[in-house]
Write an enzyme that holds these catalytic residues in place. Structure first.
Site, PDB file in Angstrom:
ATOM      1  N   LYS A  13      -0.869-146.682  10.114  1.00 31.09           N
ATOM      2  CA  LYS A  13      -2.141-147.681   9.951  1.00 31.09           C
ATOM      3  C   LYS A  13      -2.355-148.128   8.384  1.00 31.09           C
ATOM      4  O   LYS A  13      -2.694-149.080   8.372  1.00 31.09           O
ATOM      5  CB  LYS A  13      -3.387-146.721  10.588  1.00 31.09           C
ATOM      6  CG  LYS A  13      -3.258-146.686  12.128  1.00 31.09           C
ATOM      7  CD  LYS A  13      -4.604-146.305  12.641  1.00 31.09           C
ATOM      8  CE  LYS A  13      -5.067-144.955  12.182  1.00 31.09           C
ATOM      9  NZ  LYS A  13      -4.059-143.783  12.366  1.00 31.09           N
ATOM     10  N   ARG A  88     -13.486-143.957  15.807  1.00 30.67           N
ATOM     11  CA  ARG A  88     -12.331-142.895  16.295  1.00 30.67           C
ATOM     12  C   ARG A  88     -12.953-142.296  17.658  1.00 30.67           C
ATOM     13  O   ARG A  88     -12.352-141.334  18.079  1.00 30.67           O
ATOM     14  CB  ARG A  88     -12.323-142.002  15.330  1.00 30.67           C
ATOM     15  CG  ARG A  88     -10.879-141.896  14.590  1.00 30.67           C
ATOM     16  CD  ARG A  88     -10.933-140.773  13.620  1.00 30.67           C
ATOM     17  NE  ARG A  88      -9.656-140.421  12.999  1.00 30.67           N
ATOM     18  CZ  ARG A  88      -8.998-141.199  12.097  1.00 30.67           C
ATOM     19  NH1 ARG A  88      -9.598-141.975  11.303  1.00 30.67           N
ATOM     20  NH2 ARG A  88      -7.830-140.551  11.684  1.00 30.67           N
ATOM     21  N   ARG A 127       5.609-136.814   5.034  1.00 33.51           N
ATOM     22  CA  ARG A 127       4.841-137.731   4.472  1.00 33.51           C
ATOM     23  C   ARG A 127       4.456-137.515   2.961  1.00 33.51           C
ATOM     24  O   ARG A 127       4.032-136.288   2.674  1.00 33.51           O
ATOM     25  CB  ARG A 127       3.955-138.323   5.283  1.00 33.51           C
ATOM     26  CG  ARG A 127       2.864-139.399   4.642  1.00 33.51           C
ATOM     27  CD  ARG A 127       2.130-140.335   5.651  1.00 33.51           C
ATOM     28  NE  ARG A 127       1.042-139.404   6.013  1.00 33.51           N
ATOM     29  CZ  ARG A 127       0.243-140.010   6.795  1.00 33.51           C
ATOM     30  NH1 ARG A 127       0.155-141.208   7.335  1.00 33.51           N
ATOM     31  NH2 ARG A 127      -0.863-139.203   7.168  1.00 33.51           N
ATOM     32  N   ARG A 161      -0.792-134.534   1.958  1.00 38.49           N
ATOM     33  CA  ARG A 161      -2.206-134.294   2.430  1.00 38.49           C
ATOM     34  C   ARG A 161      -2.376-132.915   3.109  1.00 38.49           C
ATOM     35  O   ARG A 161      -1.294-132.488   3.581  1.00 38.49           O
ATOM     36  CB  ARG A 161      -2.616-135.556   3.260  1.00 38.49           C
ATOM     37  CG  ARG A 161      -3.229-136.689   2.886  1.00 38.49           C
ATOM     38  CD  ARG A 161      -3.135-137.596   3.696  1.00 38.49           C
ATOM     39  NE  ARG A 161      -3.868-137.560   4.896  1.00 38.49           N
ATOM     40  CZ  ARG A 161      -4.396-138.274   5.913  1.00 38.49           C
ATOM     41  NH1 ARG A 161      -4.070-139.677   5.601  1.00 38.49           N
ATOM     42  NH2 ARG A 161      -4.857-138.213   6.818  1.00 38.49           N
ATOM     43  N   ARG A 172      -4.474-132.966  15.145  1.00 41.20           N
ATOM     44  CA  ARG A 172      -4.857-134.350  15.143  1.00 41.20           C
ATOM     45  C   ARG A 172      -4.394-135.293  16.050  1.00 41.20           C
ATOM     46  O   ARG A 172      -5.185-135.918  16.639  1.00 41.20           O
ATOM     47  CB  ARG A 172      -4.416-134.926  13.679  1.00 41.20           C
ATOM     48  CG  ARG A 172      -5.368-134.498  12.384  1.00 41.20           C
ATOM     49  CD  ARG A 172      -4.705-134.785  11.229  1.00 41.20           C
ATOM     50  NE  ARG A 172      -4.454-135.935  10.925  1.00 41.20           N
ATOM     51  CZ  ARG A 172      -3.313-136.304   9.828  1.00 41.20           C
ATOM     52  NH1 ARG A 172      -2.718-135.650   9.482  1.00 41.20           N
ATOM     53  NH2 ARG A 172      -3.426-137.697   9.728  1.00 41.20           N
TER      54      ARG A 172
END
Ligand code: AMP
Length: 225
Positions: A13, A88, A127, A161, A172
């Site tokens: 995203k 969300r 990531r 992160r 998540r």
């Protein structure tokens, strides 16, 4: 255009939002980025958000909605915006609708990025993100930087992160299914949703997204004429 971007964690995203916002000349508004900026600068809001974020849970609605609306109130969002990570859950979606209605405006589309679940964990756990710019995203297997730990684009430090570790990613994803997926149906009832596959090279996904949004804009244009 006024667009909401949805999709599971790891759908890309942030990356897509940065390209789309640039192509469409609208601001990219990421509530995740706003929270992270507040954490970095040590604000009260950042302190309130941090524990929720680190665990991969949603920050409470009253904090989130106020922050998102303050951002939408800024002048650069008057003619359009691309919302990434907000709303969300259905409560936030209803709050956004109320905000837009009270300003006499409406969404033009909701772009849903689809990605298979097993791909999501692989993408996120590897990531690495640039400290200077969250749109500069690398991956330890799929998109290695030329020098380990250094951003190719600006020389910034790459980091993982806190909420990108495997256990947090799984939470998540669960939160996404439970809280966020229902807003896709909510927006389908308003006939706003366009779904595209988020698989394949970044540029291909951006092209698919642009085509889908342009189709929507054309349909809206005809509807209005
Ligand atoms: P993101 O950068 O969009 O993946 O967001 C990172 C984290 O920020 C999420 O896992 C949540 O803890 C928090 N967050 C971002 N946007 C929202 C939102 N709209 N509502 C609640 N929490 C959010």
């Amino acid at each position: 255009m006024r667009i909401v971007l949805v999709g599971p964690p790891g759908a890309g995203k942030g990356t897509q939002a940065a390209f789309l916002a640039k192509n469409l000349s609208i601001p990219h508004i990421s509530t995740g980025d706003l929270f992270r900026a507040n954490i970095t600068s040590g604000t009260d809001l950042g302190k309130q958000a941090k524990a929720y974020m680190d665990a991969g849970n949603l920050v409470p609605d009253e904090v989130t909605i106020g922050m998102a609306e303050d951002r939408l109130d800024q002048a650069d969002a008057a003619e359009g915006f691309l919302l990434d990570g907000f709303p969300r859950n259905e409560f936030q979606a209803r709050a956004l609708d109320a905000y837009l209605t009270s300003h006499g405006i409406a969404l033009d589309g909701v772009l849903d990025l689809e990605v298979p679940e097993d791909e999501v964990v692989k993408r996120i756990a590897g990531r690495r993100i640039c400290r200077n710019n969250s749109a500069h995203v690398f991956h330890i297997d799929y998109k290695q930087p030329k020098t380990e730990g250094v951003c190719d684009e600006c020389g910034g430090e790459l980091y993982q992160r806190v909420d990108d570790t495997e256990a947090t990613v799984r939470n998540r994803i669960e939160v996404y299914h439970r809280e966020t997926e229902p807003i896709i149906d909510y927006y389908k009832r308003q006939d706003l949703v366009v779904t595209i596959s988020a698989l394949g090279p970044v540029a291909d996904v951006t092209r698919r997204a642009m085509e889908a949004l342009e189709d929507r804009r054309d349909e809206d244009g005809e509807g209005a004429a």
